[in-house]
Design an enzyme around this catalytic site. Structure first.
Site, PDB file in Angstrom:
ATOM      1  N   CYS A 168      27.395  80.724  38.128  1.00 16.06           N
ATOM      2  CA  CYS A 168      25.962  80.578  37.890  1.00 16.06           C
ATOM      3  C   CYS A 168      25.667  79.371  36.994  1.00 16.06           C
ATOM      4  CB  CYS A 168      25.398  81.844  37.252  1.00 16.06           C
ATOM      5  SG  CYS A 168      23.611  81.737  36.968  1.00 16.06           S
ATOM      6  N   MET A 196      22.186  88.274  43.872  1.00 14.20           N
ATOM      7  CA  MET A 196      21.144  87.282  43.596  1.00 14.20           C
ATOM      8  C   MET A 196      20.208  87.843  42.533  1.00 14.20           C
ATOM      9  SD  MET A 196      20.229  85.981  47.435  1.00 14.20           S
ATOM     10  CE  MET A 196      20.336  87.592  48.224  1.00 14.20           C
ATOM     11  N   ALA A 197      20.095  87.126  41.426  1.00 12.77           N
ATOM     12  CA  ALA A 197      19.248  87.570  40.321  1.00 12.77           C
ATOM     13  C   ALA A 197      17.810  87.755  40.785  1.00 12.77           C
ATOM     14  CB  ALA A 197      19.309  86.571  39.172  1.00 12.77           C
ATOM     15  N   GLN A 199      28.600  92.739  40.000  1.00 15.87           N
ATOM     16  CA  GLN A 199      29.047  91.462  39.459  1.00 15.87           C
ATOM     17  C   GLN A 199      28.658  91.369  37.983  1.00 15.87           C
ATOM     18  OE1 GLN A 199      27.215  87.452  40.145  1.00 15.87           O
ATOM     19  NE2 GLN A 199      29.035  87.164  41.417  1.00 15.87           N
ATOM     20  N   LYS A 247      33.310  84.890  41.655  1.00 13.84           N
ATOM     21  CA  LYS A 247      32.496  83.832  42.249  1.00 13.84           C
ATOM     22  C   LYS A 247      32.763  82.606  41.385  1.00 13.84           C
ATOM     23  CE  LYS A 247      27.725  82.270  42.659  1.00 13.84           C
ATOM     24  NZ  LYS A 247      26.333  82.615  42.344  1.00 13.84           N
TER      25      LYS A 247
END
Length: 167
Positions: free
Chosen positions: A117, A34-35, A87, A156
């Site tokens: 994303c 998660m950014a 990632q 992802k």
């Protein structure tokens, strides 16, 4: 009939598939990347509370290749933090392959590719979910990264770019 050159990559691919299966077999809880959230300290806290497998924040292949210090900090791994993944995102297969080699050198157990994303700054650079509009390029990226490193590679991904264009 297949040539012997084709058999080596197939056996390597089979080994990587087994490694992924073994990596995930005992896992009950995964901390997704998660950014702005999944830094080293947060991942350590999540491990204390039951996360079996953690991922660093997603990082730009360009940032890695340019030697960006902030990007390098996002990939910092703890000495006892295993299993752990890094990632990557980007849109150039060769750059992603080179970035994956650098990331693999940091000691993760797995490299994950971000094809999901939807954030505008990622999509406008043809990364993340924008690649769902160019499946052949997505395939080239996966092939380049898988061939570049010995670690298993996962991705992802979303079902499609929109409800009207499911892949």
């Amino acid at each position: 009939m297949q040539s012997t050159e084709d058999l080596v990559p197939r056996s390597d691919l089979a080994r990587k598939r087994r490694t992924v299966a073994e990596l995930y077999a005992p896992v009950e809880a995964v901390l997704s990347p998660m950014a702005g959230v999944t830094d080293l300290v947060f991942r350590a806290l999540c491990r204390e509370h039951g996360a079996d497998l953690t991922f660093c924040e997603f990082v730009s292949a360009d940032g890695i290749l340019h030697g960006n210090e902030a990007t390098r900090e996002l990939m910092e791994l703890g000495p006892d933090e295993h299993p752990v993944g890094i990632q990557l995102f980007g849109s150039d297969p060769q750059k992603l392959a080179r970035a994956a080699r650098e990331a693999a050198g940091l000691g993760p157990d797995i490299i994950d590719l971000n094809f999901g994303c939807p954030v505008k700054k990622v999509v406008k650079r043809n990364g993340g979910s924008a690649l769902l509009c160019n499946v052949p390029l997505m395939e080239q990226i996966v092939r380049a990264v898988v061939e570049a490193i010995d670690l298993p590679v996962t991705a992802k991904i979303r079902l499609g770019w929109s409800e009207e264009s499911l892949n």
